[in-house]
Every structure is written in structure tokens, then in C-alpha cells.
Design an enzyme around this catalytic site. Structure first.
Site, short mmCIF file in Angstrom:
data_model
loop_
_atom_site.label_atom_id
_atom_site.label_comp_id
_atom_site.label_asym_id
_atom_site.label_seq_id
_atom_site.Cartn_x
_atom_site.Cartn_y
_atom_site.Cartn_z
N LYS A 1 0.88 -1.18 0.00
CA LYS A 1 0.00 0.00 0.00
C LYS A 1 0.91 1.22 0.00
O LYS A 1 1.44 1.63 1.03
CB LYS A 1 -0.88 -0.03 1.26
N GLU B 1 9.64 1.43 10.91
CA GLU B 1 10.62 2.50 10.70
C GLU B 1 9.83 3.80 10.77
O GLU B 1 9.08 4.14 9.84
CB GLU B 1 11.33 2.30 9.37
N CYS C 1 13.41 10.91 6.99
CA CYS C 1 13.29 10.58 8.42
C CYS C 1 14.59 10.84 9.16
O CYS C 1 14.58 11.08 10.36
CB CYS C 1 12.87 9.13 8.58
N GLU D 1 8.57 16.15 15.64
CA GLU D 1 9.05 16.04 14.26
C GLU D 1 8.25 16.99 13.36
O GLU D 1 7.03 16.95 13.35
CB GLU D 1 8.88 14.60 13.75
P1 NAD Z 1 2.00 8.36 7.56
O1 NAD Z 1 2.19 7.62 8.83
O2 NAD Z 1 0.96 9.42 7.50
O3 NAD Z 1 1.66 7.36 6.37
C1 NAD Z 1 2.50 6.28 6.05
C2 NAD Z 1 1.70 5.24 5.30
O4 NAD Z 1 0.73 4.69 6.19
C3 NAD Z 1 0.89 5.78 4.12
O5 NAD Z 1 0.91 4.83 3.08
C4 NAD Z 1 -0.49 5.93 4.69
O6 NAD Z 1 -1.52 5.89 3.74
C5 NAD Z 1 -0.56 4.74 5.61
N1 NAD Z 1 -1.53 4.85 6.69
C6 NAD Z 1 -1.98 5.96 7.32
N2 NAD Z 1 -2.88 5.63 8.28
C7 NAD Z 1 -2.98 4.28 8.27
C8 NAD Z 1 -3.75 3.34 9.00
N3 NAD Z 1 -4.60 3.73 9.96
N4 NAD Z 1 -3.61 2.01 8.72
C9 NAD Z 1 -2.75 1.60 7.76
N5 NAD Z 1 -2.02 2.45 7.01
C10 NAD Z 1 -2.12 3.78 7.27
O7 NAD Z 1 3.44 8.94 7.19
P2 NAD Z 1 3.80 9.89 5.97
O8 NAD Z 1 3.31 11.26 6.27
O9 NAD Z 1 3.41 9.23 4.70
O10 NAD Z 1 5.40 9.87 6.05
C11 NAD Z 1 6.16 10.70 6.85
C12 NAD Z 1 6.58 10.00 8.11
O11 NAD Z 1 7.32 8.81 7.80
C13 NAD Z 1 7.50 10.82 8.97
O12 NAD Z 1 7.13 10.69 10.31
C14 NAD Z 1 8.86 10.19 8.74
O13 NAD Z 1 9.80 10.39 9.78
C15 NAD Z 1 8.49 8.76 8.59
N6 NAD Z 1 9.55 8.03 7.90
C16 NAD Z 1 10.32 7.16 8.60
C17 NAD Z 1 11.37 6.49 7.97
C18 NAD Z 1 12.27 5.53 8.70
O14 NAD Z 1 12.96 4.77 8.04
N7 NAD Z 1 12.29 5.53 10.02
C19 NAD Z 1 11.60 6.72 6.62
C20 NAD Z 1 10.79 7.62 5.94
C21 NAD Z 1 9.76 8.26 6.58
#
Ligand code: NAD
Length: 491
Positions: free
Chosen positions: A183, A259, A293, A395
Site C-alpha cells: 500500500k 521504521e 526521516c 518532528e
Molecule cells: P503516515 O504515517 O501518515 O503514512 C504512512 C503510510 O501509512 C501511508 O501509506 C499511509 O496511507 C498509511 N496509513 C496511514 N494511516 C494508516 C492506518 N490507519 N492504517 C494503515 N495504514 C495507514 O506517514 P507519511 O506522512 O506518509 O510519512 C512521513 C513519516 O514517515 C515521517 O514521520 C517520517 O519520519 C516517517 N519516515 C520514517 C522512515 C524511517 O525509516 N524511520 C523513513 C521515511 C519516513
């Protein structure tokens, strides 16, 4: 087979693109201009059911038992195909994110290729644990662990480095013989869809790689993670969503690899090579418009070089070039969306309320050239904040950092570790012993000395605290994507 019918981005289930349905679709906006660039077919619950069932069938039909060398060869063919279609991937990533073409080429798509090649090598070289156990009377037992695929893995990824982060999970998952239901983020549906073509061209059997598009709660994200047919979830995204996903899978006790977010510190000592540190800090604060991130949002600087570092960073921030993604001189793209920009701007307000001095940026740039409908923001640096301010604790995920002075090494360590997150840190010093000492005392998954985001893909990647659970990378990935069965034979 093509991923796009006109401007449609379609789901990919059981080896086929699913015809789009006008009634359940959403639009995808180009963040550089604000113009709609595609319509995306949103997967409903029955389609997610079909994807999970197809993945299970593919496993049972033999994918899970494919010899390792065949899986490794397939991964290498996938890497070759991405290289052959390199510019298509670059264009797709740019259309979704607005990121600069040089970055899309050198980081995002290049790393996707490297991910497939690295995990082909890692899986081909992996051994298995065995122990000879001494028993009473001089007899022995042989214990050995057979690693089996985890099964049907839900892969949920964010929008910031879409292809890089997706392939970071897909490559080891497939290398280990799993089938996946992916997804992608609703903000970045394109490259995961294009990857479906490439994997099919590389010979991946139908059903092993499925893509379902949509949002989180009440949409494809929730349908996938709550599906009883899923054997594990690998998730990259925000800590809040990670926590939510954990609750979703808890009733069925499925393994998770998380992550999550970061609030990463850089610690700059006064013995540092100033220019080298400034180059590194500029990358660590502003790469991908701060939407990595690992990006640094807290910069602790020893007091005697504070002004010099602050001045140098301001100069470099002002030298960044915001502009059209396809212009090779552009260094910095927009934020991913207007919604995300609103969030970052809210932190600009909070910084002001906390009495910060904005030493550069602090607003929305006017770029002209048809870009003013995009979600652009100025690279921004603050002084005058402390660790108790929300701007320094939460963040933000934008091209921003707070610069805070310190006097002693002990104080720097304590300030850097004063956070609920624990993803990454960087230490800048010419004193080798101090570099090792301080890096080892950082309460994080990854600490760099005199560099940032330098990755050997065989090394562990992940975070502590709010930044995640588990590690991926090299053998750590193989551990998550397999389950061992220990066999004990009395000899
Ligand atoms: P997000 O948590 O909003 O979304 C991530 C994914 O989860 C998307 O595909 C989203 O549609 C899905 N999602 C959202 N709600 C969900 C639910 N209830 N059930 C299942 N799936 C769901 O994050 P974002 O805004 O897309 O990305 C930014 C975040 O990702 C930042 O916090 C960043 O630090 C983190 N990030 C972490 C790493 C790492 O390796 N640690 C790498 C990249 C980004």
C-alpha cells in the site's frame, strides 16, 4: 501491459492491472505546481481481499519454495530492468513529489537498483545457525534452524522517498520467498505501480507482488493491516500511524517492523573542520526539503563556533535553489502537499510564539513560473529555542532546524538524547576518540561521525523509542522476513 491508462494509476492484483472505477478514485496533485497529474483507483475491501488471496495462492503454488539462487537472479533482473527504464522511474517520482531531477536520479532511483542487487547478494550469501549439543554419555545432538518465508507481508510505505523505501522492503521480502501486498502512500502512487511492470518483466510469478492504492483508516491501509490473511506488517511512516497499526495487528499477534519518525540531532564540536561540517549539515537539514526521516532538525553547536556555524548555515541555506524539478540547477523541491505545508507553517508560528529568532527563511517563497500553486516553503533556521519548546521536541519534517549552543561534551550528549525519538544522530569533530565516544553514547539506531546518510545496505537500519521497532538491512532484514524452525536431531 502498462501501468497507466491515460492519466489513471491502477491497482495491480494477481499479476494484472485492475480496470479503474470512476466511482472510487482520487486525484494526485503535482506538488511543484498544484496541478492534477493523475487519477488513482482506490482499492476497496473486496479488492484487498483478492490481493491477499492472490498472494497466498502464489506462495502455495511454489514461490515460497523457489530456490534461493532463482530468487536472487530474479532480483538482479529487476535491478537491470529498473536501470533500463531509469528515466521513466525518475519522471514518475518527480511527478508525484516535485523533487529535483538530480536527486531522483542519484538518490531515489539509484538506491532502488542498489536495494535489489544488495539483497540478491545478501540472501545468496546467508548461512544458517547450527549448534552441536553435548549430551550425557558422550552423545550429541545437532540443532539447525531452517528459515522459512514469513508468508503474506503487508508493506505500508510513506511518500518522502517512495521508491527507495518501497524497494528497501520489497527486495529482502521477495529474496526470502514472501508474497507482498503493497500500500503506497496516497501521495506517491506512481513508482510502486511502475515497479509492478518491471517485476513482471523480470519473471516474478503472478500474485507475489500486489499493489493496492488508497489512504489509511477506512481505506486500503486499514483493509490490508487488519486483514486476517496477513502474516506480518512492515511499515515506514509516522510514529502515530505506527502506533495505530500496532493496535490493529495486536489481536492476531502479527510481527511488525516499524521504521518511524525522528527528531534527529547533530552535535558540532569546536575542533571541527568548519567547511566540511557546514556542507554535511546543509545536506542533513535540507535534503529532500527536510523530508527524510534521518534529517537533522536539532543542531547543537559548541559555543565558541556557534556564530560561525550559524552564519555559514544561513549562507548555504540562502544558496539553495528552489525551482522547477527538471531544471538540473534546482537543489530543493516543494513539500509534498498543501496539507503538509500547513503543518510546517504551524511550527513556524509556534517558533515565533516561543521567542525564536528566524535567522533565515520563515515564510512561503514566491517563485513565479507557474509554481505558485505548489507547496513551496523557505528553508528556515532558528536560534533562541530550547529543548523544552515544541518546535525542538516534535518532528516537523520540513527544511528546518533549531540551532542551540552547548559548552561541554556531557551537556551535548544530554541535550541530543533528550527526546522521545531515537532514529539517527551525527557528530562533527576532528577528535577521533571523541567522535567514537559521543556517537556510541547517542540513544539512536544510527549515529554518523563527520558524515550523514552514508549507508552500507548490509548494516542495520532502524530506531529506538518513538522511532521504531526492529532493524532492517542486511541480515537484519532476513531475520524479519523469515521465521526459523529449529530442527534437533539426536546423533
Ligand atoms: P503516515 O504515517 O501518515 O503514512 C504512512 C503510510 O501509512 C501511508 O501509506 C499511509 O496511507 C498509511 N496509513 C496511514 N494511516 C494508516 C492506518 N490507519 N492504517 C494503515 N495504514 C495507514 O506517514 P507519511 O506522512 O506518509 O510519512 C512521513 C513519516 O514517515 C515521517 O514521520 C517520517 O519520519 C516517517 N519516515 C520514517 C522512515 C524511517 O525509516 N524511520 C523513513 C521515511 C519516513
Amino acid at each position: 501491459m502498462t501501468a497507466d491508462t491515460g492519466r489513471w494509476i491502477r491497482n495491480f492484483v494477481d499479476g494484472r492491472f485492475v480496470d479503474p472505477d470512476e466511482r472510487s478514485s482520487f486525484t494526485k496533485v503535482d506538488p511543484a505546481t498544484g496541478a492534477v497529474h493523475a487519477r488513482v483507483h482506490e482499492a476497496d475491501e473486496p479488492l484487498v481481499d483478492r490481493a491477499v488471496a492472490a498472494a497466498r495462492r502464489a506462495l502455495d503454488d511454489g514461490w515460497a519454495r523457489t530456490p534461493v539462487r532463482e530468487r536472487a537472479a530474479l532480483l538482479r533482473r529487476a535491478a537491470d530492468r529498473i536501470e533500463e527504464r531509469f528515466e521513466e522511474f525518475v519522471a514518475a517520482e518527480i511527478a508525484d513529489t516535485g523533487k529535483p531531477v538530480t536527486q531522483a536520479r542519484e538518490l531515489d532511483v539509484a538506491r532502488a537498483v542498489a536495494n535489489f542487487r544488495t539483497f540478491a547478494d545478501v540472501v545468496a550469501a546467508a548461512g544458517q545457525e547450527s549448534f552441536l549439543t553435548d549430551l550425557a554419555g558422550g552423545r550429541q545432538a545437532l540443532n539447525y534452524a531452517v528459515r522459512k518465508p514469513l508468508g503474506v507481508v503487508a508493506v505500508i510505505v510513506p511518500w518522502n522517498l517512495p521508491l527507495l523505501l518501497l524497494t528497501w522492503k520489497i527486495a529482502p521480502a521477495l529474496a526470502c520467498g514472501n508474497a507482498v501486498v503493497v500500500k503506497p502512500s496516497e501521495e506517491t502512487p506512481s513508482t510502486a505501480t511502475l515497479l509492478a511492470e518491471v517485476l513482471a518483466e523480470a519473471g516474478l510469478p503472478a500474485g507475489v507482488y500486489n499493489v493496492v492504492h488508497g489512504f489509511g483508516g477506512g481505506s486500503a491501509g486499514e483493509y490490508v493491516t487488519s486483514h486476517p490473511g496477513i502474516d506480518g506488517v512492515t511499515f515506514t511512516g509516522s510514529s502515530a500511524t505506527g502506533s495505530h497499526v500496532m493496535k490493529t495487528v495486536a489481536p492476531r499477534v502479527r510481527p511488525v517492523s516499524f521504521e518511524l519518525g525522528g527528531k534527529n540531532a547533530a552535535v558540532v564540536f569546536d575542533d571541527v573542520d568548519i567547511d566540511e561540517a557546514l556542507d554535511g549539515l546543509t545536506r542533513s537539514v535540507f535534503t529532500n526539503t527536510g523530508q527524510v526521516c534521518l534529517c537533522t532538525e536539532r543542531v547543537y553547536v559548541q559555543r565558541s563556533v556557534f556564530d560561525e556555524i550559524a552564519g555559514g548555515l544561513v549562507e548555504r541555506a540562502r544558496g539553495l535553489r528552489l525551482g522547477r524539478p527538471l531544471d538540473e540547477a534546482t537543489t530543493t523541491g516543494p513539500l509534498i502537499s498543501q496539507t503538509h505545508r500547513d503543518k510546517v507553517l504551524h511550527y513556524f508560528d509556534l517558533a515565533e510564539q516561543a521567542g525564536a529568532e528566524v535567522i533565515t527563511g520563515g515564510g512561503v517563497p514566491r517563485l513565479g513560473e507557474g509554481l505558485d500553486g505548489g507547496s513551496w516553503i523557505e528553508p528556515t533556521l532558528w536560534t533562541g529555542l530550547t529543548n523544552s519548546d515544541r518546535v525542538v521536541r516534535e518532528e516537523i519534517f520540513g527544511p528546518v532546524a533549531a540551532l542551540i549552543p552547548f559548552d561541554t561534551e556531557a551537556e551535548a550528549i544530554s541535550l541530543a538524547n533528550d527526546t522521545d525519538y531515537g532514529l539517527a544522530a551525527s557528530v562533527w569533530t576532528n577528535d577521533l576518540r571523541r567522535g567514537h565516544r559521543v556517537a556510541q553514547s547517542m540513544n539512536v539506531g544510527m549515529a554518523w561521525v563527520n558524515t550523514w546518510f552514508l549507508r552500507d545496505l548490509r548494516s542495520p537500519f532502524g530506531g529506538v523509542g518513538l522511532s521504531g521497532i526492529g532493524r532492517e538491512g542486511g541480515e537484519s532484514s532476513l531475520h524479519f522476513y523469515t521465521e526459523p524452525t529449529n530442527v534437533c536431531v539426536q546423533l
